[in-house]
Design an enzyme around this catalytic site. Sequence first.
Site, PDB file in Angstrom:
ATOM      1  N   ASP A  49       0.773  -1.220  -0.168  1.00 24.53           N
ATOM      2  CA  ASP A  49      -0.014  -0.101   0.140  1.00 24.53           C
ATOM      3  C   ASP A  49       1.080   1.202  -0.040  1.00 24.53           C
ATOM      4  OD1 ASP A  49       0.817   0.060   2.628  1.00 24.53           O
ATOM      5  OD2 ASP A  49      -1.080  -0.072   3.564  1.00 24.53           O
ATOM      6  N   SER A  50       2.254   1.092   0.052  1.00 22.24           N
ATOM      7  CA  SER A  50       2.955   2.315  -0.140  1.00 22.24           C
ATOM      8  C   SER A  50       2.960   2.887  -1.607  1.00 22.24           C
ATOM      9  CB  SER A  50       4.502   1.524   0.115  1.00 22.24           C
ATOM     10  OG  SER A  50       4.800   0.746  -0.544  1.00 22.24           O
ATOM     11  N   ASP A  88      -1.233  -6.376   0.218  1.00 20.07           N
ATOM     12  CA  ASP A  88      -1.603  -5.406   1.157  1.00 20.07           C
ATOM     13  C   ASP A  88      -2.946  -5.375   1.265  1.00 20.07           C
ATOM     14  OD1 ASP A  88       0.848  -5.121   2.742  1.00 20.07           O
ATOM     15  OD2 ASP A  88       1.199  -3.418   1.922  1.00 20.07           O
ATOM     16  N   GLU A 186       9.044  -4.025  11.011  1.00 20.38           N
ATOM     17  CA  GLU A 186       9.341  -2.902  10.460  1.00 20.38           C
ATOM     18  C   GLU A 186      10.001  -1.871  11.560  1.00 20.38           C
ATOM     19  OE1 GLU A 186       7.697   0.982   7.635  1.00 20.38           O
ATOM     20  OE2 GLU A 186       6.690  -0.954   7.881  1.00 20.38           O
TER      21      GLU A 186
END
Length: 277
Positions: A49-50, A88, A186
Amino acid sequence: MSATARKTAPLPDDIRAMKGGTPIVSLTAYTTPMAQMMDTHCDFVLVGDSVGMVLHGLPSTLGVTMDMMVMHGKAVARGLTSAMMVIDMPFGSYEEGPEQAFRNAARLMAETDAGAVKLEGGVAMADTIAFLVARGIPVMAHIGLTPQSINTLGGYKVQGRGDAAATLIADAKAVADAGAFAVVLEKVPETLANQITQAIDIPTIGIGASAGCDGQILVVDDMLGLFTAFKAKFVKRYAELSVDGEAAIAAYAEDVRARRFPGPEHVFGDAVPGAKT
């Protein structure tokens, strides 16, 4: 299974079986050409989704929609023959409850041919992960810095320092027990990432975590130097394509204005009667 169905390898169980072995290689992809370039080099490719920030200029991932993920998922799938595709689940598509998560995960997998979905959250998402896995949807978990939660996390901060380490360990164990086949860590301190990797029996995929994780992932536009709005500490630039690209565009503009382009080799002559064109 249909004889014409697209086959991908490895499968989620194959990724899980790589725990403790040769490090797992992954990158994000949002387009067919980029997927084609990484296909034979990656074990799995993530449609992240980045994409909202990298390709659509959004300030965060929160504005990414299901339709956007489906569109980019289809594009990436067209470029893969060897690597597994993970996609995602965007913000708001799964947090309401397991039933909502199943409907949206099923849509993503059915419309994009993804091999698995990824969702953010630890203990709070364990029941949802178990619900999806029990219904045939492989899940990759994501804990630590979860970009969809930046408003509650107070920004893009390192997660798990000090007393917060116990919470992340509990998150990792919860998603593993719920049936996730792997978990992204992350922006987690190195020592904690190593501790989590040793504590759970599913692969850890690091991004800003530790070389001791079972695998690594980066946003491909970051490591190629295409995305230049900012550079996280954990990004290693393997190329500076934005610099090369801008230089090429500047050279093109100069050639056009000087009438050097198009040249004789780029244009077509008049048709000659009886000649083949």
